[in-house]
Design an enzyme around this catalytic site. Structure first.
Site, PDB file in Angstrom:
ATOM      1  N   HIS A  35     -10.273  -7.912   2.420  1.00 24.78           N
ATOM      2  CA  HIS A  35     -10.733  -7.327   1.078  1.00 24.78           C
ATOM      3  C   HIS A  35     -12.045  -7.905   1.592  1.00 24.78           C
ATOM      4  O   HIS A  35     -13.320  -7.571   0.276  1.00 24.78           O
ATOM      5  CB  HIS A  35     -10.661  -8.521  -0.570  1.00 24.78           C
ATOM      6  CG  HIS A  35     -10.043  -8.152  -0.822  1.00 24.78           C
ATOM      7  ND1 HIS A  35      -9.411  -7.167  -2.221  1.00 24.78           N
ATOM      8  CD2 HIS A  35      -8.316  -8.659  -1.405  1.00 24.78           C
ATOM      9  CE1 HIS A  35      -8.309  -6.847  -2.550  1.00 24.78           C
ATOM     10  NE2 HIS A  35      -7.159  -7.712  -1.858  1.00 24.78           N
ATOM     11  N   SER A  68      10.256  14.555  -0.593  1.00 31.30           N
ATOM     12  CA  SER A  68       9.995  13.311  -0.239  1.00 31.30           C
ATOM     13  C   SER A  68      11.303  12.558  -0.628  1.00 31.30           C
ATOM     14  O   SER A  68      12.555  12.830  -1.201  1.00 31.30           O
ATOM     15  CB  SER A  68       9.335  12.499  -1.771  1.00 31.30           C
ATOM     16  OG  SER A  68      10.073  11.066  -1.215  1.00 31.30           O
ATOM     17  N   GLY A 120       4.110  -1.052  -2.438  1.00 37.26           N
ATOM     18  CA  GLY A 120       3.880  -2.289  -2.434  1.00 37.26           C
ATOM     19  C   GLY A 120       4.396  -3.121  -1.730  1.00 37.26           C
ATOM     20  O   GLY A 120       4.032  -4.202  -1.935  1.00 37.26           O
ATOM     21  N   ALA A 121       4.420  -3.117  -0.659  1.00 39.35           N
ATOM     22  CA  ALA A 121       5.002  -4.593   0.282  1.00 39.35           C
ATOM     23  C   ALA A 121       3.237  -4.392   0.986  1.00 39.35           C
ATOM     24  O   ALA A 121       3.268  -5.768   1.835  1.00 39.35           O
ATOM     25  CB  ALA A 121       5.382  -4.090   0.658  1.00 39.35           C
ATOM     26  N   SER A 124       0.672  -0.308   3.125  1.00 39.73           N
ATOM     27  CA  SER A 124      -0.190   0.351   3.074  1.00 39.73           C
ATOM     28  C   SER A 124       0.980   1.068   3.677  1.00 39.73           C
ATOM     29  O   SER A 124       0.538   2.694   4.412  1.00 39.73           O
ATOM     30  CB  SER A 124      -1.272   0.566   4.104  1.00 39.73           C
ATOM     31  OG  SER A 124      -2.262   1.584   3.505  1.00 39.73           O
ATOM     32  N   SER A 125       1.655   1.258   2.634  1.00 43.50           N
ATOM     33  CA  SER A 125       2.473   2.832   2.721  1.00 43.50           C
ATOM     34  C   SER A 125       1.510   3.999   2.374  1.00 43.50           C
ATOM     35  O   SER A 125       1.839   5.164   2.224  1.00 43.50           O
ATOM     36  CB  SER A 125       3.843   2.560   1.511  1.00 43.50           C
ATOM     37  OG  SER A 125       3.092   2.203   0.740  1.00 43.50           O
ATOM     38  N   GLU A 158      -7.589   8.947  -1.909  1.00 45.43           N
ATOM     39  CA  GLU A 158      -6.869   7.378  -2.692  1.00 45.43           C
ATOM     40  C   GLU A 158      -7.940   7.131  -3.518  1.00 45.43           C
ATOM     41  O   GLU A 158      -7.318   6.942  -4.284  1.00 45.43           O
ATOM     42  CB  GLU A 158      -6.665   6.163  -1.049  1.00 45.43           C
ATOM     43  CG  GLU A 158      -6.821   4.860  -2.051  1.00 45.43           C
ATOM     44  CD  GLU A 158      -5.489   4.856  -1.500  1.00 45.43           C
ATOM     45  OE1 GLU A 158      -4.582   5.526  -0.531  1.00 45.43           O
ATOM     46  OE2 GLU A 158      -4.134   3.531  -2.241  1.00 45.43           O
ATOM     47  N   ASP A 170      -6.991   0.634   6.345  1.00 46.12           N
ATOM     48  CA  ASP A 170      -5.984   1.339   6.131  1.00 46.12           C
ATOM     49  C   ASP A 170      -5.747   2.862   6.952  1.00 46.12           C
ATOM     50  O   ASP A 170      -4.832   2.085   7.725  1.00 46.12           O
ATOM     51  CB  ASP A 170      -4.668   1.243   5.033  1.00 46.12           C
ATOM     52  CG  ASP A 170      -5.320  -0.842   3.896  1.00 46.12           C
ATOM     53  OD1 ASP A 170      -5.297  -1.334   4.525  1.00 46.12           O
ATOM     54  OD2 ASP A 170      -5.046  -0.554   2.504  1.00 46.12           O
ATOM     55  N   TYR A 220      -7.736  -5.005  -8.429  1.00 45.20           N
ATOM     56  CA  TYR A 220      -8.705  -4.254  -6.933  1.00 45.20           C
ATOM     57  C   TYR A 220      -9.709  -3.869  -7.175  1.00 45.20           C
ATOM     58  O   TYR A 220     -10.895  -3.804  -6.948  1.00 45.20           O
ATOM     59  CB  TYR A 220      -7.307  -2.946  -6.268  1.00 45.20           C
ATOM     60  CG  TYR A 220      -8.465  -3.187  -4.860  1.00 45.20           C
ATOM     61  CD1 TYR A 220      -7.611  -3.627  -3.646  1.00 45.20           C
ATOM     62  CD2 TYR A 220      -9.445  -1.742  -4.738  1.00 45.20           C
ATOM     63  CE1 TYR A 220      -7.906  -3.460  -2.320  1.00 45.20           C
ATOM     64  CE2 TYR A 220      -9.624  -1.500  -3.570  1.00 45.20           C
ATOM     65  CZ  TYR A 220      -8.724  -2.164  -2.593  1.00 45.20           C
ATOM     66  OH  TYR A 220      -9.591  -1.808  -1.266  1.00 45.20           O
TER      67      TYR A 220
HETATM   68  C1  GLA Z   1      -5.654  -2.132   0.390  1.00 47.58           C
HETATM   69  C2  GLA Z   1      -6.955  -1.394   0.292  1.00 47.58           C
HETATM   70  C3  GLA Z   1      -7.895  -2.348   1.742  1.00 47.58           C
HETATM   71  C4  GLA Z   1      -8.671  -3.166   1.742  1.00 47.58           C
HETATM   72  C5  GLA Z   1      -6.898  -4.010   1.402  1.00 47.58           C
HETATM   73  C6  GLA Z   1      -7.656  -5.643   1.652  1.00 47.58           C
HETATM   74  O1  GLA Z   1      -4.604  -2.090   0.964  1.00 47.58           O
HETATM   75  O2  GLA Z   1      -6.593  -0.403   0.622  1.00 47.58           O
HETATM   76  O3  GLA Z   1      -8.671  -1.062   2.332  1.00 47.58           O
HETATM   77  O4  GLA Z   1      -9.409  -3.400   0.517  1.00 47.58           O
HETATM   78  O5  GLA Z   1      -6.190  -4.072   0.768  1.00 47.58           O
HETATM   79  O6  GLA Z   1      -8.078  -6.536   2.226  1.00 47.58           O
END
Ligand code: GLA
Length: 385
Positions: A35, A68, A120-121, A124-125, A158, A170, A220
């Site tokens: 974060h 998909s 959602g794991a 970063s899918s 995104e 990500d 977020y």
């Molecule tokens: C998600 C966001 C990232 C980052 C993380 C937390 O994965 O996509 O940009 O902020 O949360 O570190």
């Protein structure tokens, strides 16, 4: 060829007649620096062998055809008809939309994708879905956009249709990952260094809580706003221009009565995490995994108590892991509100640790958590077919 790559290619051949190019687009782990990517901080991610494969080929029309495999769902739209929809469709269409915004010459294409990364794991899918498509489009239509710029394009994708105001971590890790290396990325300048990850005698394991609390996206965006609010107050009352200018968390005490408690706590976490990540980078270079692990635990404490992005399932896994003498470091990873913990564990104790912790988690929440021993791989690339 990897079994999933083959599945994606075969599915493509069933649906379309041309010969596609195949791409691999990885998910990511993040060792430390959570974060802070949207707060001018440092992060330490790496691309992993969990991700998405794409098969893509131009179709000489103005039509975009997607399938998909994981959602068993298809979508066909005209290039002129790209709009915001929902679910997985938003991720692919938002990438196309970013190319269109940049006024590049696009034509229609056929595309099949699928992977082995849980949604959602916290691996970063979404960046994997975005990055694979962006990389493929860039190659197929000879657009010559470099990888860091593709990462930025995906980040904007995104923000746009899915509406998550994510930082750059990500998408950057997805594009720029390097086999057996972690990236130390300065999110203020986008300068980066690769460090070899020397783990002799240790392993990195992820434990998936298998929960993903629905608040994740809205909370977020709220954290991001709270940080902006905090920084604004700092700017108005001092020479501080960025969280990076605060080199001692105690400096913030002087601003405590000017901020809401939450905003103050968010700032406190961010400042500490930026400093911690720099310290962690030094320890990693010295291969001091023990010291590194302690900082991971501090990060979790901060994410849970000050930043408030953890949840009871993640906290439980971290508490349990801390009881195990073979665990050097443990913390929640990624955006939070569910997803995975990341753990550095002595190899000799890994299997017992995983057995104990999954049993305890099952007993407490009646959920069988997934565990992943991940390998660190190259960022998004073409796969020989
Ligand atoms: C998600 C966001 C990232 C980052 C993380 C937390 O994965 O996509 O940009 O902020 O949360 O570190």
């Amino acid at each position: 060829m990897d079994i999933i790559a083959k599945k994606v290619k075969d599915e493509f051949s069933k649906r379309f007649s041309s010969e596609p190019k195949i791409y691999y687009s990885p998910g990511r782990i993040n060792l430390i620096g959570e974060h802070v990517d949207y707060n001018d901080g440092f992060v330490m991610p790496a691309a992993i062998d969990k991700g998405v494969y794409y098969a893509i080929a131009p179709n000489n029309t103005d039509q975009l055809n997607f399938y998909s495999i994981d959602f068993n769902d298809s979508l066909s739209v005209k290039l002129t008809g790209v709009i915001k929809l929902d679910g997985w469709k938003n991720y692919v269409l938002s990438v196309v939309n970013e190319f269109l915004i940049r006024k590049v010459e696009l034509k229609g294409f056929d595309c099949v994708f699928g992977g082995n990364i849980a949604n959602g794991a916290g691996m970063s899918s979404s960046a994997a879905v975005e990055g694979g498509l962006a990389f493929g489009i860039n190659e197929l239509f000879n657009l010559n956009i470099n990888k860091p710029d593709l990462a930025t394009l995906c980040q904007q994708a995104e923000h746009n249709y899915p509406g998550v105001n994510c930082g750059i971590m990500d998408q950057f890790a997805n594009m720029m990952g390097k086999k057996d290396h972690v990236i130390l990325l300065d999110c203020m300048t986008l300068k980066y260094q690769y460090f070899p990850l020397m783990l002799e005698g240790f392993e990195i394991v992820l434990i998936n809580t298998k929960v993903h609390h629905s608040l994740a996206a809205s909370e977020y965006n709220k954290r991001r706003q709270e940080c902006e609010e905090g920084l604004m107050i700092l700017k108005q009352n001092s020479d501080i221009r960025s969280f990076r200018d605060v080199t001692d968390p105690d400096t913030l005490l002087a601003f405590k009565d000017k901020m809401d408690k939450e905003v103050y706590n968010r700032c406190l976490f961010v400042v500490a995490e930026i400093l911690r990540t720099q310290k962690a980078a030094t320890l990693l270079q010295k291969n001091d995994l023990e010291g590194f692990g302690k900082l991971m635990i501090e990060t979790h404490e901060g994410l849970s108590k000050l930043y408030e992005v953890s949840c009871k399932e993640l906290d439980f896994l971290v508490e349990q892991a801390r009881l195990n003498e073979n665990v050097l470091g443990t913390r929640m990873m990624g955006g939070g509100f569910g997803g995975c913990t990341i753990n550095i564990v002595k190899s000799k104790g890994v299997d017992i640790f995983l057995n104990d912790i999954t049993t305890a988690y099952q007993k407490k929440f009646q959920i069988d958590p997934d565990v992943y021993k991940v390998a660190i791989v190259d960022g998004t690339h073409r796969v020989d077919s």
